[in-house]
Design a protein around this motif. Structure first.
Motif, PDB file in Angstrom:
ATOM      1  N   MET A   1       0.828  -1.173   0.000  1.00 11.37           N
ATOM      2  CA  MET A   1       0.000   0.000   0.000  1.00 11.37           C
ATOM      3  C   MET A   1       0.884   1.253   0.000  1.00 11.37           C
ATOM      4  O   MET A   1       0.591   2.197  -0.714  1.00 11.37           O
ATOM      5  N   ILE A   2       1.937   1.248   0.819  1.00 11.49           N
ATOM      6  CA  ILE A   2       2.835   2.399   0.874  1.00 11.49           C
ATOM      7  C   ILE A   2       3.528   2.591  -0.465  1.00 11.49           C
ATOM      8  O   ILE A   2       3.629   3.705  -0.969  1.00 11.49           O
ATOM      9  N   SER A   3       3.982   1.495  -1.048  1.00 12.29           N
ATOM     10  CA  SER A   3       4.682   1.556  -2.328  1.00 12.29           C
ATOM     11  C   SER A   3       3.784   2.122  -3.424  1.00 12.29           C
ATOM     12  O   SER A   3       4.209   2.980  -4.204  1.00 12.29           O
ATOM     13  N   SER A   4       2.546   1.671  -3.504  1.00 18.39           N
ATOM     14  CA  SER A   4       1.651   2.178  -4.547  1.00 18.39           C
ATOM     15  C   SER A   4       1.292   3.644  -4.304  1.00 18.39           C
ATOM     16  O   SER A   4       1.175   4.419  -5.255  1.00 18.39           O
ATOM     17  N   PHE A   5       1.142   4.039  -3.051  1.00 21.31           N
ATOM     18  CA  PHE A   5       0.842   5.442  -2.739  1.00 21.31           C
ATOM     19  C   PHE A   5       2.009   6.343  -3.141  1.00 21.31           C
ATOM     20  O   PHE A   5       1.814   7.370  -3.790  1.00 21.31           O
ATOM     21  N   ILE A   6       3.219   5.944  -2.780  1.00 20.45           N
ATOM     22  CA  ILE A   6       4.398   6.741  -3.131  1.00 20.45           C
ATOM     23  C   ILE A   6       4.583   6.784  -4.641  1.00 20.45           C
ATOM     24  O   ILE A   6       4.932   7.816  -5.205  1.00 20.45           O
ATOM     25  N   GLY A   7       4.330   5.655  -5.302  1.00 17.74           N
ATOM     26  CA  GLY A   7       4.424   5.619  -6.760  1.00 17.74           C
ATOM     27  C   GLY A   7       3.431   6.555  -7.420  1.00 17.74           C
ATOM     28  O   GLY A   7       3.742   7.252  -8.387  1.00 17.74           O
ATOM     29  N   ARG A   8       2.227   6.574  -6.887  1.00 15.77           N
ATOM     30  CA  ARG A   8       1.184   7.442  -7.444  1.00 15.77           C
ATOM     31  C   ARG A   8       1.523   8.919  -7.231  1.00 15.77           C
ATOM     32  O   ARG A   8       1.279   9.755  -8.100  1.00 15.77           O
ATOM     33  N   ILE A   9       2.103   9.236  -6.086  1.00 15.66           N
ATOM     34  CA  ILE A   9       2.547  10.610  -5.836  1.00 15.66           C
ATOM     35  C   ILE A   9       3.614  10.995  -6.857  1.00 15.66           C
ATOM     36  O   ILE A   9       3.624  12.107  -7.369  1.00 15.66           O
ATOM     37  N   GLY A  10       4.512  10.045  -7.155  1.00 13.02           N
ATOM     38  CA  GLY A  10       5.548  10.311  -8.149  1.00 13.02           C
ATOM     39  C   GLY A  10       4.981  10.555  -9.534  1.00 13.02           C
ATOM     40  O   GLY A  10       5.486  11.394 -10.282  1.00 13.02           O
ATOM     41  N   GLU A  11       3.920   9.836  -9.894  1.00 11.86           N
ATOM     42  CA  GLU A  11       3.296  10.006 -11.212  1.00 11.86           C
ATOM     43  C   GLU A  11       2.566  11.342 -11.323  1.00 11.86           C
ATOM     44  O   GLU A  11       2.678  12.034 -12.324  1.00 11.86           O
ATOM     45  N   LEU A  12       1.805  11.684 -10.306  1.00  9.60           N
ATOM     46  CA  LEU A  12       0.935  12.856 -10.377  1.00  9.60           C
ATOM     47  C   LEU A  12       1.576  14.146  -9.882  1.00  9.60           C
ATOM     48  O   LEU A  12       1.178  15.227 -10.312  1.00  9.60           O
ATOM     49  N   SER A  13       2.512  14.042  -8.936  1.00  7.99           N
ATOM     50  CA  SER A  13       3.137  15.194  -8.297  1.00  7.99           C
ATOM     51  C   SER A  13       2.080  16.172  -7.767  1.00  7.99           C
ATOM     52  O   SER A  13       2.080  17.361  -8.108  1.00  7.99           O
ATOM     53  N   PRO A  14       1.152  15.675  -6.930  1.00  7.15           N
ATOM     54  CA  PRO A  14       0.042  16.521  -6.471  1.00  7.15           C
ATOM     55  C   PRO A  14       0.425  17.434  -5.318  1.00  7.15           C
ATOM     56  O   PRO A  14       1.464  17.271  -4.688  1.00  7.15           O
ATOM     57  N   GLN A  15      -0.448  18.371  -5.044  1.00  2.31           N
ATOM     58  CA  GLN A  15      -0.356  19.152  -3.812  1.00  2.31           C
ATOM     59  C   GLN A  15      -1.053  18.304  -2.749  1.00  2.31           C
ATOM     60  O   GLN A  15      -2.187  17.877  -2.929  1.00  2.31           O
ATOM     61  N   LEU A  16      -0.370  18.041  -1.639  1.00  2.00           N
ATOM     62  CA  LEU A  16      -0.952  17.248  -0.559  1.00  2.00           C
ATOM     63  C   LEU A  16      -1.627  18.178   0.443  1.00  2.00           C
ATOM     64  O   LEU A  16      -1.055  19.186   0.838  1.00  2.00           O
ATOM     65  N   VAL A  17      -2.831  17.831   0.850  1.00  2.00           N
ATOM     66  CA  VAL A  17      -3.560  18.592   1.860  1.00  2.00           C
ATOM     67  C   VAL A  17      -3.857  17.646   3.008  1.00  2.00           C
ATOM     68  O   VAL A  17      -4.485  16.604   2.808  1.00  2.00           O
ATOM     69  N   THR A  18      -3.362  17.984   4.200  1.00  2.00           N
ATOM     70  CA  THR A  18      -3.519  17.122   5.364  1.00  2.00           C
ATOM     71  C   THR A  18      -3.944  17.949   6.571  1.00  2.00           C
ATOM     72  O   THR A  18      -3.978  19.173   6.517  1.00  2.00           O
ATOM     73  N   PHE A  19      -4.254  17.260   7.641  1.00  2.00           N
ATOM     74  CA  PHE A  19      -4.465  17.910   8.929  1.00  2.00           C
ATOM     75  C   PHE A  19      -3.459  17.281   9.877  1.00  2.00           C
ATOM     76  O   PHE A  19      -3.577  16.111  10.222  1.00  2.00           O
TER      77      PHE A  19
END
Length: 77
Positions: A1-19
Motif C-alpha cells: 500500500m505504501i509503495s503504490s501510494f508513493i508511486g502514485r505521488i511520483g506520477e501525479l506530483s500533487p499538492q498534498l492537503v492534510t491535517f
C-alpha cells in the motif's frame, strides 16, 4: 500500500492537503518506506517536507497561523 501510494505521488506530483500531516502523516510515511526499503522518488518530486511551501498544505498549521499554542484538534474545528 505504501509503495503504490508513493508511486502514485511520483506520477501525479500533487499538492498534498492534510491535517497535522507535517507532524505525523508524512514522517510516518517516510519512515515506514525506509523500514521496508522502498524507493521514495515520489516523496522527493516536490518539497513535501518543507513546512512553509504550498506543496504540502497542513491545515492544522495553517489554521493556527503556524503557532504551536494556537493548534486546535480536528474535532474542535
Amino acid at each position: 500500500m505504501i509503495s503504490s501510494f508513493i508511486g502514485r505521488i511520483g506520477e501525479l506530483s500533487p499538492q498534498l492537503v492534510t491535517f497535522n500531516g507535517s507532524s505525523f502523516d508524512l514522517p510516518v510515511l517516510r519512515y515506514r518506506a525506509m523500514v521496508h526499503a522502498l524507493r521514495r522518488p515520489g516523496l522527493g518530486s516536490r518539497p513535501y517536507f518543507n513546512r512553509y511551501t504550498e506543496d504540502a498544505v497542513d491545515l492544522c498549521d495553517l489554521l493556527s497561523s503556524f503557532s504551536h499554542q494556537g493548534k486546535a484538534k480536528l474535532h474542535e474545528l
